[in-house]
Design a protein around this motif. Structure first.
Motif, PDB file in Angstrom:
ATOM      1  N   ASP A  59     -48.375 -45.382-114.125  1.00  0.00           N
ATOM      2  CA  ASP A  59     -47.736 -45.711-112.856  1.00  0.00           C
ATOM      3  C   ASP A  59     -46.286 -46.134-113.110  1.00  0.00           C
ATOM      4  OD1 ASP A  59     -46.823 -47.211-110.522  1.00  0.00           O
ATOM      5  OD2 ASP A  59     -48.916 -47.243-109.867  1.00  0.00           O
ATOM      6  N   LEU A  60     -45.344 -45.304-112.690  1.00  0.00           N
ATOM      7  CA  LEU A  60     -43.927 -45.584-112.961  1.00  0.00           C
ATOM      8  C   LEU A  60     -43.457 -46.853-112.280  1.00  0.00           C
ATOM      9  CD1 LEU A  60     -42.250 -42.055-112.733  1.00  0.00           C
ATOM     10  CD2 LEU A  60     -42.772 -43.390-114.775  1.00  0.00           C
ATOM     11  N   ASN A  61     -43.978 -47.133-111.104  1.00  0.00           N
ATOM     12  CA  ASN A  61     -43.513 -48.316-110.391  1.00  0.00           C
ATOM     13  C   ASN A  61     -44.037 -49.600-111.017  1.00  0.00           C
ATOM     14  OD1 ASN A  61     -41.943 -46.902-108.517  1.00  0.00           O
ATOM     15  ND2 ASN A  61     -43.722 -46.476-107.241  1.00  0.00           N
ATOM     16  N   LEU A  62     -45.269 -49.592-111.526  1.00  0.00           N
ATOM     17  CA  LEU A  62     -45.751 -50.741-112.279  1.00  0.00           C
ATOM     18  C   LEU A  62     -44.975 -50.882-113.585  1.00  0.00           C
ATOM     19  CD1 LEU A  62     -49.637 -50.609-111.817  1.00  0.00           C
ATOM     20  CD2 LEU A  62     -48.000 -52.160-110.727  1.00  0.00           C
ATOM     21  N   ALA A  63     -44.665 -49.756-114.219  1.00  0.00           N
ATOM     22  CA  ALA A  63     -43.875 -49.798-115.447  1.00  0.00           C
ATOM     23  C   ALA A  63     -42.521 -50.443-115.199  1.00  0.00           C
ATOM     24  CB  ALA A  63     -43.696 -48.387-116.003  1.00  0.00           C
ATOM     25  N   ALA A  64     -41.859 -50.033-114.121  1.00  0.00           N
ATOM     26  CA  ALA A  64     -40.538 -50.577-113.813  1.00  0.00           C
ATOM     27  C   ALA A  64     -40.609 -52.050-113.443  1.00  0.00           C
ATOM     28  CB  ALA A  64     -39.904 -49.782-112.676  1.00  0.00           C
ATOM     29  N   ARG A  65     -41.689 -52.451-112.781  1.00  0.00           N
ATOM     30  CA  ARG A  65     -41.809 -53.844-112.350  1.00  0.00           C
ATOM     31  C   ARG A  65     -42.048 -54.786-113.523  1.00  0.00           C
ATOM     32  NH1 ARG A  65     -45.506 -56.055-107.386  1.00  0.00           N
ATOM     33  NH2 ARG A  65     -43.973 -54.829-106.250  1.00  0.00           N
ATOM     34  N   TYR A  66     -42.835 -54.343-114.525  1.00  0.00           N
ATOM     35  CA  TYR A  66     -43.242 -55.260-115.587  1.00  0.00           C
ATOM     36  C   TYR A  66     -42.476 -55.097-116.895  1.00  0.00           C
ATOM     37  CZ  TYR A  66     -47.082 -56.954-112.739  1.00  0.00           C
ATOM     38  OH  TYR A  66     -47.809 -57.552-111.745  1.00  0.00           O
ATOM     39  N   ALA A  67     -41.761 -54.021-117.072  1.00  0.00           N
ATOM     40  CA  ALA A  67     -41.089 -53.784-118.350  1.00  0.00           C
ATOM     41  C   ALA A  67     -39.758 -54.518-118.436  1.00  0.00           C
ATOM     42  CB  ALA A  67     -40.861 -52.282-118.549  1.00  0.00           C
ATOM     43  N   ASP A  68     -39.486 -55.059-119.624  1.00  0.00           N
ATOM     44  CA  ASP A  68     -38.128 -55.472-119.959  1.00  0.00           C
ATOM     45  C   ASP A  68     -37.365 -54.273-120.523  1.00  0.00           C
ATOM     46  OD1 ASP A  68     -38.569 -58.303-119.436  1.00  0.00           O
ATOM     47  OD2 ASP A  68     -39.775 -58.302-121.267  1.00  0.00           O
ATOM     48  N   HIS A  69     -38.134 -53.436-121.239  1.00  0.00           N
ATOM     49  CA  HIS A  69     -37.563 -52.272-121.915  1.00  0.00           C
ATOM     50  C   HIS A  69     -38.449 -51.075-121.590  1.00  0.00           C
ATOM     51  CE1 HIS A  69     -35.224 -50.213-125.011  1.00  0.00           C
ATOM     52  NE2 HIS A  69     -36.345 -49.763-125.550  1.00  0.00           N
ATOM     53  N   LEU A  70     -37.852 -50.000-121.119  1.00  0.00           N
ATOM     54  CA  LEU A  70     -38.594 -48.819-120.703  1.00  0.00           C
ATOM     55  C   LEU A  70     -38.225 -47.646-121.601  1.00  0.00           C
ATOM     56  CD1 LEU A  70     -40.624 -48.108-118.439  1.00  0.00           C
ATOM     57  CD2 LEU A  70     -38.689 -47.365-117.046  1.00  0.00           C
ATOM     58  N   ILE A  71     -39.253 -46.930-122.075  1.00  0.00           N
ATOM     59  CA  ILE A  71     -39.056 -45.755-122.928  1.00  0.00           C
ATOM     60  C   ILE A  71     -39.670 -44.551-122.227  1.00  0.00           C
ATOM     61  CG2 ILE A  71     -39.775 -44.645-125.085  1.00  0.00           C
ATOM     62  CD1 ILE A  71     -39.677 -47.390-126.412  1.00  0.00           C
ATOM     63  N   ALA A  72     -38.903 -43.488-122.060  1.00  0.00           N
ATOM     64  CA  ALA A  72     -39.393 -42.250-121.467  1.00  0.00           C
ATOM     65  C   ALA A  72     -39.415 -41.164-122.532  1.00  0.00           C
ATOM     66  CB  ALA A  72     -38.504 -41.825-120.290  1.00  0.00           C
ATOM     67  N   LEU A  73     -40.608 -40.607-122.778  1.00  0.00           N
ATOM     68  CA  LEU A  73     -40.771 -39.528-123.749  1.00  0.00           C
ATOM     69  C   LEU A  73     -40.833 -38.184-123.032  1.00  0.00           C
ATOM     70  CD1 LEU A  73     -43.505 -40.937-126.183  1.00  0.00           C
ATOM     71  CD2 LEU A  73     -41.017 -41.174-126.341  1.00  0.00           C
ATOM     72  N   ALA A  74     -40.271 -37.166-123.665  1.00  0.00           N
ATOM     73  CA  ALA A  74     -40.327 -35.805-123.126  1.00  0.00           C
ATOM     74  C   ALA A  74     -40.038 -34.819-124.246  1.00  0.00           C
ATOM     75  CB  ALA A  74     -39.323 -35.622-121.989  1.00  0.00           C
ATOM     76  N   ASP A  75     -40.741 -33.700-124.217  1.00  0.00           N
ATOM     77  CA  ASP A  75     -40.505 -32.615-125.179  1.00  0.00           C
ATOM     78  C   ASP A  75     -40.573 -33.095-126.627  1.00  0.00           C
ATOM     79  OD1 ASP A  75     -40.088 -30.791-123.069  1.00  0.00           O
ATOM     80  OD2 ASP A  75     -38.004 -31.448-122.889  1.00  0.00           O
ATOM     81  N   GLY A  76     -41.501 -34.005-126.896  1.00  0.00           N
ATOM     82  CA  GLY A  76     -41.708 -34.461-128.259  1.00  0.00           C
ATOM     83  C   GLY A  76     -40.681 -35.440-128.778  1.00  0.00           C
ATOM     84  N   GLY A  77     -39.837 -35.956-127.903  1.00  0.00           N
ATOM     85  CA  GLY A  77     -38.808 -36.875-128.361  1.00  0.00           C
ATOM     86  C   GLY A  77     -38.482 -37.937-127.335  1.00  0.00           C
ATOM     87  N   LEU A  78     -37.491 -38.741-127.650  1.00  0.00           N
ATOM     88  CA  LEU A  78     -37.051 -39.822-126.778  1.00  0.00           C
ATOM     89  C   LEU A  78     -36.053 -39.270-125.766  1.00  0.00           C
ATOM     90  CD1 LEU A  78     -37.030 -42.906-126.234  1.00  0.00           C
ATOM     91  CD2 LEU A  78     -35.113 -43.060-127.837  1.00  0.00           C
ATOM     92  N   HIS A  79     -36.444 -39.290-124.484  1.00  0.00           N
ATOM     93  CA  HIS A  79     -35.540 -38.804-123.447  1.00  0.00           C
ATOM     94  C   HIS A  79     -34.581 -39.910-123.006  1.00  0.00           C
ATOM     95  CE1 HIS A  79     -34.145 -36.376-120.040  1.00  0.00           C
ATOM     96  NE2 HIS A  79     -34.176 -37.510-119.359  1.00  0.00           N
TER      97      HIS A  79
END
Length: 287
Positions: free
Chosen positions: A202-222
């Motif tokens: 859930d992206l909205n829960l992730a945004a609400r609770y994270a201090d630091h957010l990591i988005a992965l895509a295509d096998g790497g760090l986006h």
């Protein structure tokens, strides 16, 4: 207070069989903070957590904890510092809740040491924090999916590690219990300084609770950074192939993602005439 440890991935390449899932990934987990990993299905989120906890050996690169490669550390030594709640844990048949939660204390048991009052206190605190005390004497395999998930979280809490990795800890939980668990993890972070890394869908829960957010895509760090830096319309489109609008969450002040489905965007040419209800084509009889 919890000791702050440094956990990093350096040139990490991971995979299964002939398939590479993560390729040459570099990232650093901010100590003492809550990091949330997001990404599309099969992008490597769970694979990354497995490698960071030494359950999966890298094909290349390394995971480093306080300057030492985690795959070279003795398992029990690592388990006293870093705990993992995997995505689909399996409990031994017939084990009770209290016994399963008590297994979180195994890394703290030496060859000659016995169960003591500190172990009792850790288990009791974990059961209380997850509201699973009434289930203590019940068999785990008799519980509902949501109850089992809270019991597994209790076991992870009983381990009392300085770093805690959780793969989709809100799985099987209804909305109320999802918030309860994430609030619990936030309290653990704020009160003890526990570094928490978790995968959330859930992206909205992730945004609400994270201090630091990591988005992965295509096998790497986006993208990585604060929720405001990472959760953008461009990132949602690139990572999830989804059009969205990002507004401010009126509760948390964090970014809030509103997905735009093709059935929710009404083209002007298809708009019903004034006075005709939306939701059916002009001139079409109601069903």
């Amino acid at each position: 207070m919890t000791t702050h440890h440094r956990l990093t991935a350096e040139g990490l390449t991971l995979g299964y069989g002939d398939r590479t899932v993560v390729d040459s990934l570099d990232l650093s987990v901010p100590p003492g903070r809550i990091t949330v990993i997001v990404g599309a299905n099969a992008c490597g989120k769970s694979t990354l957590l497995r490698s960071m906890s030494r359950l999966l050996a890298p094909r290349a690169g390394r995971v480093v904890l306080d300057g030492k490669e985690v795959h070279r550390l003795p398992a029990k030594e690592l388990a006293r510092t870093l705990g993992l709640l995997p995505q689909s844990p399996i409990a031994p048949e017939g084990i009770t809740v209290a016994d399963l939660v008590g297994r979180g204390r195994h890394p703290h048991q030496g060859i000659f040491s016995r169960w003591n009052e500190k172990d009792d206190a850790a288990v009791a605190a974990a059961l209380e924090a997850t509201h699973t005390e009434p289930l203590a004497e019940r068999a785990v395999d008799e519980l509902s999916g949501g109850q089992r998930q809270r019991v597994w979280i209790a076991m992870a809490l009983a381990q009392q590690t300085d770093l805690l990795l959780l793969d989709e800890p809100t799985t099987f939980l209804d909305a109320s219990h999802q918030i309860e668990v994430l609030d619990l993890l936030t309290d653990l972070n704020r009160s003890r300084g526990t570094t928490i890394v978790m995968v959330l869908h859930d992206l909205n829960l992730a945004a609400r609770y994270a201090d630091h957010l990591i988005a992965l895509a295509d096998g790497g760090l986006h993208a990585s950074g604060t929720p405001a830096e990472v959760l953008t319309e461009a990132t949602v489109r690139a990572v999830f192939d989804l059009d969205s609008r990002i507004i401010e969450d009126p509760v948390s002040g964090r970014p809030l993602m509103l997905p735009i489905g093709r059935h929710h965007v009404l083209d002007r040419a298809e708009a019903p005439p004034a006075g005709e209800p939306a939701g059916r084509a002009p001139g079409r009889a109601p069903l």
